[in-house]
Write a protein that holds these residues in place. Sequence first.
Motif, PDB file in Angstrom:
ATOM      1  N   GLU A 154      20.420   0.321  -1.010  1.00  0.00           N
ATOM      2  CA  GLU A 154      19.933   1.321  -1.953  1.00  0.00           C
ATOM      3  C   GLU A 154      18.421   1.193  -2.057  1.00  0.00           C
ATOM      4  O   GLU A 154      17.834   0.226  -1.588  1.00  0.00           O
ATOM      5  CB  GLU A 154      20.582   1.075  -3.316  1.00  0.00           C
ATOM      6  CG  GLU A 154      22.081   1.213  -3.277  1.00  0.00           C
ATOM      7  CD  GLU A 154      22.711   0.837  -4.605  1.00  0.00           C
ATOM      8  OE1 GLU A 154      21.975   0.575  -5.562  1.00  0.00           O
ATOM      9  OE2 GLU A 154      23.936   0.813  -4.665  1.00  0.00           O
ATOM     10  N   ARG A 155      17.810   2.168  -2.701  1.00  0.00           N
ATOM     11  CA  ARG A 155      16.364   2.132  -2.810  1.00  0.00           C
ATOM     12  C   ARG A 155      15.911   0.970  -3.677  1.00  0.00           C
ATOM     13  O   ARG A 155      14.972   0.268  -3.343  1.00  0.00           O
ATOM     14  CB  ARG A 155      15.849   3.452  -3.385  1.00  0.00           C
ATOM     15  CG  ARG A 155      14.366   3.455  -3.541  1.00  0.00           C
ATOM     16  CD  ARG A 155      13.839   4.772  -4.010  1.00  0.00           C
ATOM     17  NE  ARG A 155      12.393   4.668  -4.198  1.00  0.00           N
ATOM     18  CZ  ARG A 155      11.653   5.627  -4.652  1.00  0.00           C
ATOM     19  NH1 ARG A 155      12.197   6.778  -4.966  1.00  0.00           N
ATOM     20  NH2 ARG A 155      10.363   5.465  -4.793  1.00  0.00           N
ATOM     21  N   PHE A 156      16.592   0.739  -4.773  1.00  0.00           N
ATOM     22  CA  PHE A 156      16.196  -0.323  -5.694  1.00  0.00           C
ATOM     23  C   PHE A 156      17.174  -1.495  -5.592  1.00  0.00           C
ATOM     24  O   PHE A 156      18.371  -1.322  -5.782  1.00  0.00           O
ATOM     25  CB  PHE A 156      16.176   0.195  -7.144  1.00  0.00           C
ATOM     26  CG  PHE A 156      15.163   1.277  -7.359  1.00  0.00           C
ATOM     27  CD1 PHE A 156      13.829   0.954  -7.500  1.00  0.00           C
ATOM     28  CD2 PHE A 156      15.546   2.605  -7.430  1.00  0.00           C
ATOM     29  CE1 PHE A 156      12.884   1.948  -7.712  1.00  0.00           C
ATOM     30  CE2 PHE A 156      14.602   3.601  -7.639  1.00  0.00           C
ATOM     31  CZ  PHE A 156      13.271   3.275  -7.770  1.00  0.00           C
ATOM     32  N   GLN A 157      16.641  -2.676  -5.318  1.00  0.00           N
ATOM     33  CA  GLN A 157      17.443  -3.906  -5.241  1.00  0.00           C
ATOM     34  C   GLN A 157      17.020  -4.814  -6.394  1.00  0.00           C
ATOM     35  O   GLN A 157      15.833  -5.070  -6.600  1.00  0.00           O
ATOM     36  CB  GLN A 157      17.209  -4.635  -3.912  1.00  0.00           C
ATOM     37  CG  GLN A 157      17.618  -3.833  -2.701  1.00  0.00           C
ATOM     38  CD  GLN A 157      19.129  -3.675  -2.618  1.00  0.00           C
ATOM     39  OE1 GLN A 157      19.875  -4.598  -2.915  1.00  0.00           O
ATOM     40  NE2 GLN A 157      19.582  -2.493  -2.234  1.00  0.00           N
TER      41      GLN A 157
ATOM     42  N   SER B 206      20.176  -0.748   6.886  1.00  0.00           N
ATOM     43  CA  SER B 206      19.195  -0.040   6.052  1.00  0.00           C
ATOM     44  C   SER B 206      19.830   1.173   5.377  1.00  0.00           C
ATOM     45  O   SER B 206      19.442   1.544   4.270  1.00  0.00           O
ATOM     46  CB  SER B 206      17.985   0.376   6.887  1.00  0.00           C
ATOM     47  OG  SER B 206      18.360   1.333   7.841  1.00  0.00           O
TER      48      SER B 206
ATOM     49  N   TYR C 141      13.273  -4.929 -10.358  1.00  0.00           N
ATOM     50  CA  TYR C 141      13.883  -4.368  -9.154  1.00  0.00           C
ATOM     51  C   TYR C 141      12.804  -4.246  -8.075  1.00  0.00           C
ATOM     52  O   TYR C 141      11.632  -4.047  -8.381  1.00  0.00           O
ATOM     53  CB  TYR C 141      14.475  -2.979  -9.434  1.00  0.00           C
ATOM     54  CG  TYR C 141      15.727  -3.014 -10.268  1.00  0.00           C
ATOM     55  CD1 TYR C 141      16.972  -3.073  -9.669  1.00  0.00           C
ATOM     56  CD2 TYR C 141      15.648  -2.972 -11.662  1.00  0.00           C
ATOM     57  CE1 TYR C 141      18.120  -3.092 -10.439  1.00  0.00           C
ATOM     58  CE2 TYR C 141      16.776  -3.003 -12.437  1.00  0.00           C
ATOM     59  CZ  TYR C 141      18.019  -3.068 -11.818  1.00  0.00           C
ATOM     60  OH  TYR C 141      19.149  -3.102 -12.587  1.00  0.00           O
TER      61      TYR C 141
ATOM     62  N   ASP D 291      11.515  -1.948  -5.088  1.00  0.00           N
ATOM     63  CA  ASP D 291      11.599  -0.594  -4.545  1.00  0.00           C
ATOM     64  C   ASP D 291      11.433  -0.699  -3.026  1.00  0.00           C
ATOM     65  O   ASP D 291      10.370  -1.052  -2.522  1.00  0.00           O
ATOM     66  CB  ASP D 291      10.507   0.292  -5.163  1.00  0.00           C
ATOM     67  CG  ASP D 291      10.646   1.757  -4.760  1.00  0.00           C
ATOM     68  OD1 ASP D 291      11.507   2.058  -3.899  1.00  0.00           O
ATOM     69  OD2 ASP D 291       9.896   2.586  -5.294  1.00  0.00           O
ATOM     70  N   CYS D 292      12.481  -0.408  -2.265  1.00  0.00           N
ATOM     71  CA  CYS D 292      12.456  -0.560  -0.800  1.00  0.00           C
ATOM     72  C   CYS D 292      11.569   0.473  -0.129  1.00  0.00           C
ATOM     73  O   CYS D 292      10.999   0.200   0.931  1.00  0.00           O
ATOM     74  CB  CYS D 292      13.869  -0.459  -0.239  1.00  0.00           C
ATOM     75  SG  CYS D 292      14.925  -1.810  -0.740  1.00  0.00           S
ATOM     76  N   ASP D 293      11.428   1.652  -0.734  1.00  0.00           N
ATOM     77  CA  ASP D 293      10.590   2.689  -0.124  1.00  0.00           C
ATOM     78  C   ASP D 293       9.095   2.389  -0.292  1.00  0.00           C
ATOM     79  O   ASP D 293       8.302   2.527   0.625  1.00  0.00           O
ATOM     80  CB  ASP D 293      10.911   4.057  -0.706  1.00  0.00           C
ATOM     81  CG  ASP D 293      12.302   4.539  -0.286  1.00  0.00           C
ATOM     82  OD1 ASP D 293      12.826   3.978   0.706  1.00  0.00           O
ATOM     83  OD2 ASP D 293      12.843   5.443  -0.929  1.00  0.00           O
TER      84      ASP D 293
ATOM     85  N   SER E 134       7.861  -0.595  -1.464  1.00  0.00           N
ATOM     86  CA  SER E 134       7.633  -2.051  -1.302  1.00  0.00           C
ATOM     87  C   SER E 134       6.868  -2.638  -2.468  1.00  0.00           C
ATOM     88  O   SER E 134       5.906  -3.384  -2.289  1.00  0.00           O
ATOM     89  CB  SER E 134       6.890  -2.352   0.016  1.00  0.00           C
ATOM     90  OG  SER E 134       7.648  -1.917   1.109  1.00  0.00           O
TER      91      SER E 134
END
Length: 135
Positions: A106-109, A102, A124, A126-128, A130
């Motif tokens: 990066e925040r954006f995949q 984790s 993209y 956004d992992c933060d 979702s």
Amino acid sequence: MENRNYRCNYCKKEYIPKRRRVQKFCSNSCRVGFFKLQKKSTMNYTELSGLEKRTKKQTVEALSIAGVGNATIGNLAADAIKSIFVNDDNKPVTKADLKRLSLKLERFQMIKNMNSNIYGQKAYFDCDLSIVVYR
């Protein structure tokens, strides 16, 4: 050769001996049958004595430091051998592995199998938050 009749020890028939010495049995089959019967009767006695031995209660050994040490050494050796021969792909993932992964993310995949929007922006994740974001 003798002329008088003898009685067989196995089948109890009377017979005239065919050999020079005194015979106990009238034939080889009676001789073998007698010894098998005799062996079987002694075998039953030994089986009974074996049953008496088996009925004894088993005693549980007390816990010893040497036993615990041997178990620990054996467990460590098995783990070492397992770690040598198992590929990294087949090992289970730990919590520490997930934390390291984790941190690397990066925040954006970028989402590769999603088309870009009407403005030409690529999708993209956004992992933060979702959510899917176009940039």
